[in-house]
Motif scaffolding. Structure first.
Motif, PDB file in Angstrom:
ATOM      1  N   PHE A 279     -13.126  -0.326  -0.201  1.00  0.00           N
ATOM      2  CA  PHE A 279     -12.167  -0.617   0.859  1.00  0.00           C
ATOM      3  C   PHE A 279     -12.893  -0.938   2.155  1.00  0.00           C
ATOM      4  CE2 PHE A 279      -8.382   0.954  -1.382  1.00  0.00           C
ATOM      5  CZ  PHE A 279      -7.412   0.136  -0.827  1.00  0.00           C
TER       6      PHE A 279
ATOM      7  N   ILE B 110      -9.512  -6.524  -3.599  1.00  0.00           N
ATOM      8  CA  ILE B 110      -9.231  -5.088  -3.620  1.00  0.00           C
ATOM      9  C   ILE B 110      -8.005  -4.757  -4.477  1.00  0.00           C
ATOM     10  CG2 ILE B 110     -10.178  -4.847  -1.301  1.00  0.00           C
ATOM     11  CD1 ILE B 110      -7.325  -4.272  -0.335  1.00  0.00           C
TER      12      ILE B 110
ATOM     13  N   THR C  68     -13.456   3.266  -5.129  1.00  0.00           N
ATOM     14  CA  THR C  68     -12.375   2.567  -4.441  1.00  0.00           C
ATOM     15  C   THR C  68     -12.501   2.707  -2.932  1.00  0.00           C
ATOM     16  OG1 THR C  68     -10.801   2.785  -6.270  1.00  0.00           O
ATOM     17  CG2 THR C  68      -9.877   2.497  -4.070  1.00  0.00           C
TER      18      THR C  68
ATOM     19  N   THR D 156      -3.565  -9.233   2.270  1.00  0.00           N
ATOM     20  CA  THR D 156      -4.850  -8.612   1.970  1.00  0.00           C
ATOM     21  C   THR D 156      -5.726  -9.593   1.200  1.00  0.00           C
ATOM     22  OG1 THR D 156      -5.890  -6.590   1.137  1.00  0.00           O
ATOM     23  CG2 THR D 156      -4.221  -7.620  -0.260  1.00  0.00           C
TER      24      THR D 156
ATOM     25  N   ASN E 257       0.852  -1.182   0.000  1.00  0.00           N
ATOM     26  CA  ASN E 257       0.000   0.000   0.000  1.00  0.00           C
ATOM     27  C   ASN E 257       0.891   1.236   0.000  1.00  0.00           C
ATOM     28  OD1 ASN E 257      -1.370  -2.249   1.620  1.00  0.00           O
ATOM     29  ND2 ASN E 257      -3.091  -0.932   1.116  1.00  0.00           N
TER      30      ASN E 257
END
Length: 222
Positions: A176, A72, A172, A68, A49
């Protein structure tokens, strides 16, 4: 002689057990490194990220490497203009193999040409958040508002954030599902269509017309 039930039992018994994904875990600057750890159930990708913030001429980055969920990994980058030279961008890149290293995320370029839209802007960690207008640019046709909640080892800071953004950034942040960045969450997220600013959008021919005007002024004084 083995019956069909016995053979079926042996088939499932001898199947190899699944091995959980292992990823590097760290957070900090762009050079952060950390231990490799097994990912929790349901997290099937290794991720990097990247968040980039601007405050005037100052620029800062925050990086997190973690496990993760792969759903996503294909979301569009986030780009939010906060006015007065402040903005932030975020993106994620992933890989799905054990001990893999994701590519470093790429961030979008910010448009500079006003698009005729305007939004209230605010970025404050106090309850007093005086809104100011910001003229939106490029594809930023939505007004974004949310509270960024950051936990610094037990010290929680809530920052009110408002500004211009694009439709893809809104989608987005919504997908999330509250988690913008490890150690940070968002709440009270809203995206509403931006209002017209009343200012005319620049014409593609404006630079050419400006050049002609300058030539005319130059000729008139020579």
């Amino acid at each position: 002689m083995q019956g069909p039930i016995t053979r079926l039992f042996l088939f499932f018994t001898l199947l190899p057990t699944s091995v959980s994904l292992t990823c590097e875990i760290c957070s900090g600057d762009t050079n952060c490194t950390g231990e490799k750890k097994a990912c929790p159930e349901g997290q099937d990708a290794c991720a990097i990220n990247l968040m980039q913030g601007f405050r005037g001429t100052n620029k800062f980055w925050t990086v997190s490497k973690n496990c993760t969920s792969s759903f996503i990994c294909h979301l569009e980058p986030v780009d939010v203009a906060l006015g007065e030279g402040k903005s932030f961008k975020a993106n994620i890149s992933c890989c799905v193999e054990n001990n893999c290293i994701p590519a470093f995320p790429k961030l979008p370029r910010s448009a500079k040409v006003h698009n005729g839209k305007i939004c209230p802007t605010c970025f404050s960690a106090t309850k007093d958040c005086s809104e100011k207008p910001v003229y939106c640019s490029g594809s930023d046709i939505y007004c974004l508002s949310f509270i960024l909640v950051q936990d610094f080892v037990g010290h929680v800071i809530e920052t009110t954030t408002k500004g211009c953004t694009s439709e893809s950034s809104c989608l987005t942040l919504t997908k999330f599902n509250g988690t913008l960045f490890p150690g940070s969450t968002i709440k009270n997220l809203t995206c509403t269509p931006a209002k017209n600013s009343g200012l005319q959008k620049p014409s593609p021919s404006s630079p050419f017309l400006l050049a002609l005007l300058l030539m005319k002024l130059y000729c008139s004084v020579t």
